[in-house]
Scaffold this motif. Structure first.
Motif, mmCIF file in Angstrom:
data_model
loop_
_atom_site.group_PDB
_atom_site.id
_atom_site.type_symbol
_atom_site.label_atom_id
_atom_site.label_comp_id
_atom_site.label_asym_id
_atom_site.label_seq_id
_atom_site.Cartn_x
_atom_site.Cartn_y
_atom_site.Cartn_z
ATOM 1 N N ARG A 1 4.743 -8.891 -9.146
ATOM 2 C CA ARG A 1 3.553 -8.096 -9.072
ATOM 3 C C ARG A 1 3.189 -7.604 -9.862
ATOM 4 N N LYS B 1 -0.079 -5.470 -11.850
ATOM 5 C CA LYS B 1 -0.948 -4.141 -12.242
ATOM 6 C C LYS B 1 -1.972 -4.396 -11.727
ATOM 7 N N SER C 1 1.707 -1.720 -5.334
ATOM 8 C CA SER C 1 2.104 -0.907 -4.282
ATOM 9 C C SER C 1 2.835 -0.658 -2.558
#
Ligand code: SF4
Length: 416
Positions: A331, A333, A339
């Motif tokens: 994951r 940023k 998301s």
């Protein structure tokens, strides 16, 4: 600071970064510096960072701390993908002299050697044009990594590379051919073309990837070429047919698939579906015998159910690559996938990785067995491990033999 002659290099990450580090190394030597091992005391330490996963970021920070402890007075120069993405944070770490982003790579040696700096951070926003920093690796007697392209205009939803390396750009065919000649002059016989989205070569010069390959074909002294990785939609039928027509480009393709499930490919914003991918593989196999196919796969992308993963597993069993490069989804940023709902648990990712590793072992063994008894040309490398040396066939099968210094950098016919 007194004499600043000893320079050490630490490269974390891909072949592209390695080629860039070796180019910095040549520039430092041209300025009278001496390369030393990163396990020795140094006056300058260049850390070429990677940011492909959270773990890679952490590893970079640990390396900077360790190098600072080893050489407390050294100037630590941090560059690469993590430097571009976390410049301010890195600039505050002990020992950091400067942080050099994509746009300043051609000035890295000057910044490292300059008597003083008015700031520590030399990073432009990645969306700005960073220019093309040419690079090729030297020092290895058999193979060289040659950077032909940088950056990427694709925006796969899990990837930070466009943020770290900027938009797609490339050197001119003439300049790249000149670097290949320099590598040949150093006794290199095999070149690996490398980039971020290598097949997207030509974006900033209006030249074509196929014409680059044709120009490199003419470079004397280089007998083998490999393409480090190429997107399936950029590996055109024309390129496949040309490579199959008897060139120095080897029967070895590394092609990112990422998922064998169309639902997931769509969520990744990949530019093909499984039908397109398997047709491309069929095209390659219909033109090129005994070809080695390496395929990248991400497991545990958000929303990937057991059924989706099983689709990927079955698809790979059908395509039958010789090797699977397996990446658990990380994951990142500022990426759209971060998301997305349905983030997959780490334990589930580990199970899926283990299943693909088992599949990879099986498929690779089958590939080697299918080649048993065939005559193949092996380029032997220089390393001597326990009295043994090794090399790779044209179709990337690893072959070992008793170490013989006379055979380093030579191509030898063997029966597999
Ligand atoms: S093509 Fe490759 S480098 Fe470009 S965004 Fe997609 S995964 Fe990242």
């Amino acid at each position: 600071m007194g004499n600043i002659g000893r320079v050490a290099f630490e490269t974390l990450g891909c072949k592209l970064s390695y080629a860039e580090t070796m180019s910095y190394c040549r520039d430092f030597e041209a300025n009278g510096c001496e390369q030393v091992s990163p396990r020795q005391q140094a006056d300058i330490v260049v850390v070429n960072t990677c940011s492909v996963t959270e773990h890679a970021d952490k590893k970079c920070r640990n390396y900077i701390r360790r190098l600072n402890r080893l050489s407390p007075d050294a100037r630590i120069v941090v560059t690469g993908c993590y430097a571009q993405l976390a410049a301010e944070e890195i600039s505050k770490m002990d020992g950091v002299w400067c942080v050099v982003g994509s746009a300043y790579k051609s000035r890295l040696v000057t910044l490292a050697l300059s008597p003083s700096l008015d700031r520590k951070v030399f990073v432009n926003p990645s969306e700005e044009d960073s220019g093309f920093f040419p690079a090729w690796s030297s020092g290895e007697r058999t193979r060289s990594f040659l950077k032909v392209q940088d950056g990427c205009d694709y925006h796969c939803t899990y990837c930070t590379v466009p943020l770290a390396r900027g938009g797609s750009r490339n050197g001119t065919i003439a300049s790249i051919v000149e670097q290949a000649r320099q590598a040949a002059a150093q006794g290199v016989s095999e070149i690996v073309l490398t980039g971020v989205n290598t097949g997207d070569f030509g974006k900033t010069t209006g030249e074509s990837f196929l014409n680059l390959l044709k120009a490199l074909q003419e470079v004397e002294g280089i007998s083998r070429y490999r393409i480090s990785s190429i997107e399936p939609n950029l590996l055109t039928d024309e390129i496949i047919e040309w490579i199959a027509s008897g060139t120095k480009f080897l029967p070895h393709f590394h092609i990112p698939l990422q998922s064998g499930c169309n639902k997931i490919l769509k969520a990744m914003h990949r530019r093909y579906n499984t039908e397109f991918f398997s047709n491309k593989i069929a095209k390659i196999r219909s033109h090129i015998d005994n070809v080695f196919l390496g395929i990248d796969v991400i497991v545990g992308f958000p929303g990937e159910t057991d059924e989706d993963f099983q689709e990927t597993y079955s698809f790979l069993e059908t395509v039958r690559p010789a090797f699977i490069h397996i990446f658990p989804y990380s994951r990142r940023k500022d990426t759209p996938a971060a998301s997305l709902p349905g983030q997959v648990q780490e334990s589930v990712k580990s199970c899926r990785v283990a299943r693909l590793e088992e599949l990879c072992r099986r498929l690779h063994t089958e590939f080697v067995e299918e080649n048993r008894g065939r005559r193949e040309e092996v380029l032997f490398e220089s390393s001597n491990k326990g009295g043994k040396m090794f090399g790779y066939t044209r179709n990337y099968i690893r072959v070992e033999r008793d170490f013989d210094p006379e055979t380093i950098g030579k191509t030898v016919w063997v029966t597999l």
